[in-house]
Scaffold this motif. Structure first.
Motif, mmCIF file in Angstrom:
data_model
loop_
_atom_site.group_PDB
_atom_site.id
_atom_site.type_symbol
_atom_site.label_atom_id
_atom_site.label_comp_id
_atom_site.label_asym_id
_atom_site.label_seq_id
_atom_site.Cartn_x
_atom_site.Cartn_y
_atom_site.Cartn_z
ATOM 1 N N TYR A 1 -38.748 39.944 1.733
ATOM 2 C CA TYR A 1 -39.007 38.624 1.172
ATOM 3 C C TYR A 1 -39.566 38.787 -0.231
ATOM 4 C CZ TYR A 1 -43.650 39.603 3.133
ATOM 5 O OH TYR A 1 -44.838 40.179 3.482
ATOM 6 N N THR B 1 -44.810 35.759 -0.672
ATOM 7 C CA THR B 1 -45.345 35.213 0.570
ATOM 8 C C THR B 1 -45.218 33.697 0.656
ATOM 9 O OG1 THR B 1 -47.545 35.210 -0.416
ATOM 10 C CG2 THR B 1 -46.955 37.100 0.956
ATOM 11 N N PRO C 1 -40.540 33.489 5.615
ATOM 12 C CA PRO C 1 -40.630 32.861 6.938
ATOM 13 C C PRO C 1 -41.668 33.572 7.803
ATOM 14 C CG PRO C 1 -38.351 33.359 6.347
ATOM 15 C CD PRO C 1 -39.220 34.034 5.338
ATOM 16 N N PRO C 2 -42.485 32.818 8.533
ATOM 17 C CA PRO C 2 -43.519 33.437 9.364
ATOM 18 C C PRO C 2 -42.963 34.452 10.368
ATOM 19 C CG PRO C 2 -43.802 31.050 9.284
ATOM 20 C CD PRO C 2 -42.518 31.363 8.587
ATOM 21 N N ILE D 1 -42.505 37.851 8.650
ATOM 22 C CA ILE D 1 -43.797 38.516 8.467
ATOM 23 C C ILE D 1 -44.299 39.072 9.799
ATOM 24 C CG2 ILE D 1 -46.223 38.142 7.861
ATOM 25 C CD1 ILE D 1 -45.197 36.094 5.783
ATOM 26 N N HIS D 2 -44.193 38.283 10.864
ATOM 27 C CA HIS D 2 -44.608 38.734 12.203
ATOM 28 C C HIS D 2 -43.828 39.972 12.615
ATOM 29 C CE1 HIS D 2 -44.216 38.838 16.606
ATOM 30 N NE2 HIS D 2 -45.486 38.490 16.595
ATOM 31 N N GLN E 1 -44.939 43.091 10.596
ATOM 32 C CA GLN E 1 -46.270 43.553 10.980
ATOM 33 C C GLN E 1 -46.276 44.227 12.351
ATOM 34 O OE1 GLN E 1 -48.514 39.911 10.672
ATOM 35 N NE2 GLN E 1 -48.995 40.255 8.515
ATOM 36 N N ASN F 1 -46.595 30.646 23.005
ATOM 37 C CA ASN F 1 -47.432 30.274 21.857
ATOM 38 C C ASN F 1 -48.871 29.968 22.248
ATOM 39 O OD1 ASN F 1 -45.307 30.605 20.095
ATOM 40 N ND2 ASN F 1 -44.644 28.492 20.276
ATOM 41 N N ASN G 1 -51.820 39.242 20.991
ATOM 42 C CA ASN G 1 -50.760 39.551 20.017
ATOM 43 C C ASN G 1 -49.930 40.729 20.523
ATOM 44 O OD1 ASN G 1 -52.084 42.040 19.074
ATOM 45 N ND2 ASN G 1 -53.572 40.633 18.150
#
Length: 170
Positions: free
Chosen positions: A20, A23, A27-28, A31-32, A35, A104, A119
Motif C-alpha cells: 500500500y 496508511t 485497507p484494514p 494491514i491485518h 501484521q 469480530n 487476535n
C-alpha cells in the motif's frame, strides 16, 4: 485522495497484493494480513506450491483467507505420514487444512475448540506450543510462510487461472 486510492488498488492488483502506498488509503484487511503473516484468499493448489517452494518441511504452514467465506482463515500445514507398500516403508508429505474462525466480537479460535483469542498472533503463539493431532498424525507448527513483497508466483498463477477460465467461457 480517491485518485491515490485508485492507483494503490491497481498496483496491488497487478504487481504486489500486499503493498500500500500510504496508511491513509490502506485497507484494514491488508494491514491485518501483513501484521499477521496471512495471505489473501488463495486456493489450496497455490498454497501447496508455496509450501513446496519454501522448503516443504514438516511443520511449515501458510495462513490464508478462505476463498469462499471471509469468516474463516485457513491454516495449511505440511506433515509426513508413514506409508507401507509391501516391504517398503516411506514418508509421504501431506497437507492438512484447519479452519480458524474469525468472530469480530469474540476474536479467533481454531474450529472445534472453545477458547477464543483476542487476535490471530495470540492464537498462533498458543498453537505453536502445542502438539496438534489429526487423523493418525501428530505434529507441531514450526515455520510460517508469510506473504512476500511482490509475490508474483501467486499473482501470476491467479491471473493464469482466470485467463484459462475466461478463454473457456468465450
Amino acid at each position: 485522495m480517491s485518485f491515490v486510492s485508485l492507483i494503490d488498488g491497481y498496483f496491488r492488483l497487478t504487481v504486489d497484493g500486499h503493498h500500500y502506498l500510504c496508511t491513509d488509503v490502506a485497507p484494514p484487511l491488508i494491514i491485518h494480513n501483513i501484521q499477521n503473516g496471512c495471505h489473501g484468499p488463495i486456493c489450496t493448489e497455490h498454497t501447496i506450491n508455496k509450501l513446496k517452494h519454501e522448503g516443504n518441511e514438516d511443520g511449515m504452514y501458510v495462513l490464508r483467507r478462505s476463498c469462499t467465506d471471509f469468516n474463516y482463515i485457513l491454516l495449511t500445514v505440511v506433515c509426513s505420514a508413514t506409508s507401507e507398500c509391501g516391504d517398503k516403508v516411506s514418508n509421504v508429505k501431506q497437507y492438512k487444512n484447519f479452519q480458524i474462525e474469525v468472530d469480530n466480537k469474540d476474536g479467533y479460535r481454531l474450529h472445534g475448540s472453545d477458547k477464543y483469542y483476542p487476535n490471530l498472533k495470540d492464537l498462533m503463539g498458543h498453537l505453536k506450543g502445542q502438539v496438534l493431532k489429526t487423523d493418525s498424525m501428530s505434529f507441531q507448527l514450526k515455520k510460517c510462510c508469510p506473504p512476500k513483497p511482490r509475490g508474483k508466483i501467486i499473482l501470476m498463477n491467479t491471473f493464469t487461472s482466470l485467463k484459462m477460465q475466461l478463454s473457456i467461457t468465450w
